[in-house]
Design a protein around this motif. Structure first.
Motif, short mmCIF file in Angstrom:
data_model
loop_
_atom_site.label_atom_id
_atom_site.label_comp_id
_atom_site.label_asym_id
_atom_site.label_seq_id
_atom_site.Cartn_x
_atom_site.Cartn_y
_atom_site.Cartn_z
N GLU A 139 0.83 -1.21 0.00
CA GLU A 139 0.00 0.00 0.00
C GLU A 139 0.87 1.26 0.00
O GLU A 139 0.60 2.21 -0.74
N GLU A 142 2.42 1.76 -3.39
CA GLU A 142 1.43 2.29 -4.33
C GLU A 142 1.19 3.78 -4.10
O GLU A 142 1.04 4.56 -5.05
N MET A 143 1.15 4.22 -2.84
CA MET A 143 0.96 5.65 -2.54
C MET A 143 2.14 6.46 -3.05
O MET A 143 1.96 7.55 -3.63
N ARG A 145 4.15 5.66 -5.54
CA ARG A 145 4.06 5.69 -7.01
C ARG A 145 3.01 6.70 -7.47
O ARG A 145 3.22 7.42 -8.45
N ALA A 146 1.89 6.75 -6.77
CA ALA A 146 0.84 7.70 -7.14
C ALA A 146 1.32 9.13 -6.95
O ALA A 146 1.04 10.01 -7.79
N GLN A 147 2.07 9.39 -5.88
CA GLN A 147 2.59 10.75 -5.66
C GLN A 147 3.63 11.12 -6.70
O GLN A 147 3.68 12.27 -7.15
N ARG A 148 4.43 10.18 -7.12
CA ARG A 148 5.44 10.45 -8.15
C ARG A 148 4.80 10.71 -9.51
O ARG A 148 5.38 11.39 -10.35
N ALA A 149 3.63 10.16 -9.71
CA ALA A 149 2.96 10.33 -10.99
C ALA A 149 2.31 11.71 -11.11
O ALA A 149 1.95 12.12 -12.21
N LEU A 150 2.16 12.43 -10.01
CA LEU A 150 1.56 13.76 -10.06
C LEU A 150 2.50 14.73 -10.78
O LEU A 150 3.72 14.63 -10.66
#
Length: 184
Positions: A139, A142-143, A145-150
């Motif tokens: 988890e 995944e968080m 990775r999601a922050q890096r995708a911003l």
């Protein structure tokens, strides 16, 4: 045959039958005596608990050699493990339990059946904890990775400027913009 030969034969036979009757009577009295029954129970108990022959058990009793408490407990635990394995009550082979130092420590504190239940419960708890940690790590990954995708600012220290709206600019404003933009 003459009567003189038959008489000693008949007497010998009668003596033999009387002797066998006396032996049978003595044997019955002996086998029904409390001492004999207790001795048999002791020998049977030792053979079951220690997995030895009746002769070895009798030798132990006559030589006044007693097995240590650890030997007796170990043999009882082994018998319990074997029985539970035959019944299919173990989650793993009996040999696998005996290879674990934690299980051996539990055997010193608890009877074998209880030690197995406690050991299995502790292992299940550890596996559940490891699985929960693994899921939590996933988890968090995944968080991240999601922050890096911003999207990010190119220069984080400089504030972003609003882009000019050329459609609403007048000609004079556009000329000022050109001078200002190309003078850099």
């Amino acid at each position: 045959m003459n009567k003189s030969v038959r008489k000693p034969l008949k007497e010998a036979f009668e003596e033999r039958m009387a002797l066998e009757g006396a032996v049978k009577k003595v044997r019955e009295e002996y086998e029904n005596s409390p001492e004999y029954r207790i001795g048999c129970e002791l020998i049977d108990g030792l053979t079951e608990e220690l997995g030895i022959s009746a002769e070895q058990a009798a030798e132990m009793l006559s030589a006044k050699v007693r097995p240590s408490g650890v030997d007796v407990l170990s043999s009882r635990a082994a018998a319990t493990l074997g029985e539970m394995e035959k019944q299919g009550a173990l989650k793993r082979p009996a040999k696998a339990y005996l290879e674990e130092a934690a299980f051996e420590a539990l055997l010193k504190e608890l009877p074998a059946a209880a030690a197995i239940r406690v050991f299995d419960a502790e292992n299940a708890l550890q596996q559940a904890g490891a699985q929960a940690n693994s899921e939590r790590e996933q988890e968090i990954y995944e968080m991240i990775r999601a922050q890096r995708a911003l999207p990010r600012q190119m220069k984080p220290q400089a504030p972003t400027a609003q882009s000019p709206d050329f459609g609403r600019m007048s000609s004079e404003e556009f000329e000022l913009f050109k001078k200002h933009y190309f003078s850099r």
